[in-house]
Scaffold this motif. Sequence first.
Motif, PDB file in Angstrom:
ATOM      1  N   LYS A 220       0.561   4.305  -2.617  1.00  0.00           N
ATOM      2  CA  LYS A 220       0.328   5.687  -2.173  1.00  0.00           C
ATOM      3  C   LYS A 220       1.329   6.635  -2.807  1.00  0.00           C
ATOM      4  O   LYS A 220       0.971   7.730  -3.276  1.00  0.00           O
TER       5      LYS A 220
ATOM      6  N   THR B 113      -8.188   5.956   4.640  1.00  0.00           N
ATOM      7  CA  THR B 113      -8.237   4.642   5.274  1.00  0.00           C
ATOM      8  C   THR B 113      -9.485   4.513   6.130  1.00  0.00           C
ATOM      9  O   THR B 113      -9.815   5.426   6.898  1.00  0.00           O
TER      10      THR B 113
ATOM     11  N   VAL C 276      -4.234   8.925   0.267  1.00  0.00           N
ATOM     12  CA  VAL C 276      -4.909   7.712   0.716  1.00  0.00           C
ATOM     13  C   VAL C 276      -5.925   8.059   1.789  1.00  0.00           C
ATOM     14  O   VAL C 276      -5.673   8.904   2.651  1.00  0.00           O
TER      15      VAL C 276
ATOM     16  N   ARG D 135      -8.117   5.271  -9.552  1.00  0.00           N
ATOM     17  CA  ARG D 135      -8.254   5.035  -8.117  1.00  0.00           C
ATOM     18  C   ARG D 135      -7.935   3.579  -7.829  1.00  0.00           C
ATOM     19  O   ARG D 135      -8.204   2.707  -8.649  1.00  0.00           O
TER      20      ARG D 135
ATOM     21  N   HIS E 232      -8.135   0.814   2.129  1.00  0.00           N
ATOM     22  CA  HIS E 232      -7.298   1.962   1.798  1.00  0.00           C
ATOM     23  C   HIS E 232      -7.630   2.399   0.374  1.00  0.00           C
ATOM     24  O   HIS E 232      -7.388   1.648  -0.582  1.00  0.00           O
TER      25      HIS E 232
ATOM     26  N   GLY F  50       0.797  -1.221   0.000  1.00  0.00           N
ATOM     27  CA  GLY F  50       0.000   0.000   0.000  1.00  0.00           C
ATOM     28  C   GLY F  50       0.828   1.267   0.000  1.00  0.00           C
ATOM     29  O   GLY F  50       0.447   2.278  -0.596  1.00  0.00           O
TER      30      GLY F  50
ATOM     31  N   LYS G  56      -6.784   4.862  -2.612  1.00  0.00           N
ATOM     32  CA  LYS G  56      -5.676   5.697  -3.068  1.00  0.00           C
ATOM     33  C   LYS G  56      -6.071   6.392  -4.364  1.00  0.00           C
ATOM     34  O   LYS G  56      -6.696   5.787  -5.233  1.00  0.00           O
ATOM     35  N   TYR G  57      -5.686   7.661  -4.481  1.00  0.00           N
ATOM     36  CA  TYR G  57      -6.076   8.436  -5.644  1.00  0.00           C
ATOM     37  C   TYR G  57      -5.075   9.569  -5.872  1.00  0.00           C
ATOM     38  O   TYR G  57      -4.299   9.923  -4.969  1.00  0.00           O
TER      39      TYR G  57
END
Length: 326
Positions: free
Chosen positions: A82, A90, A88, A316, A102, A78, A104-105
């Motif tokens: 990230k 969570t 991120v 994403r 999680h 992860g 992430k983008y």
Amino acid sequence: MPSVGSNATIGIVDENVWGSGTPTVTVRIPFTSENIVKDKGIRASNAMTGKRQRSLWIEGKNTVGGDINSEIQPTNFGKLFKHALGLVDTYGPSGTSNYYVHNKYPSGTLPAGLRIEIDRVGGVFTYNGMKVNQMTLNCSVGDPLTGTFSLLGKDETVGAVGTGTVIAFPEVNPFTFDEGALYLDGSASAADVSSVSLTVNNNLLADKGRLGSKFRVAIPEGGFMDITGTINMEFDNVTTYNKFVNATETALQLKFVTDDVFGAGSTPYELWVTIPRIVFTGTTPTVGGPELIYHDLPFIGFKDPTGGFYEKDAIRMKYITSDATI
């Protein structure tokens, strides 16, 4: 004792300030190979001194960088995701398995940096100020999901044998091809997909320097984040090919759900990659011989400004895991 690659380890930790501090490694990354190196830019001087033989030399910019190649596992990756995308969120713990989600983008700026420790058995090499310039994910029939993380950094320090951080490795099998599925516009692809490749290129500026320093002074974003990829599939009909011919925007999702489970609730690990808008850029299927006909469908990914939570960014990732933090 000779240095054997199977005994090597890689550990990573977030930096709070780019290229600064000595944070202790918090995560081990299982890997298949790496080629992170230091370059001192040493070259011969072209100054003429009255003789044909050279006698002068110059030390140029000092840089570090290279790739880490891995089989992507359901834990411990992860942090690299990230640093490839930016941000991120969570959520968790949830359920009886105490799993964490999680999301992430992309963000306007990437995290400060990574400190990477590589124990090459004969010595421990530490790289600071490392940033993920490019992440490539690949999955083909018969193989695990693999990833290549291409990194740029500030500098290298070298420690003696046995000075590396001692921390446990995860004992979780990697994601595999049979656990993955490709969805186009929300439906599982009807065609037999043989492989998928996806690349996130942050286009970081690799040569930012200044007078008075041999080292990079920063590694800023140098342009657009580019999302590209290729789907290779059996050519059974023209349904997907017509999306290229008609320039039809398509939503893509790559989803892995493990056979392995964790926790009291027997929760599977999951990895989702969502690209809300792709445009296929080719190619036309051709006949290369008497065997099955396959063809490549390369694409470019775009964000959807009017989309929902998973569609408003160009990419994403959702990582459902036992890792509480990344």
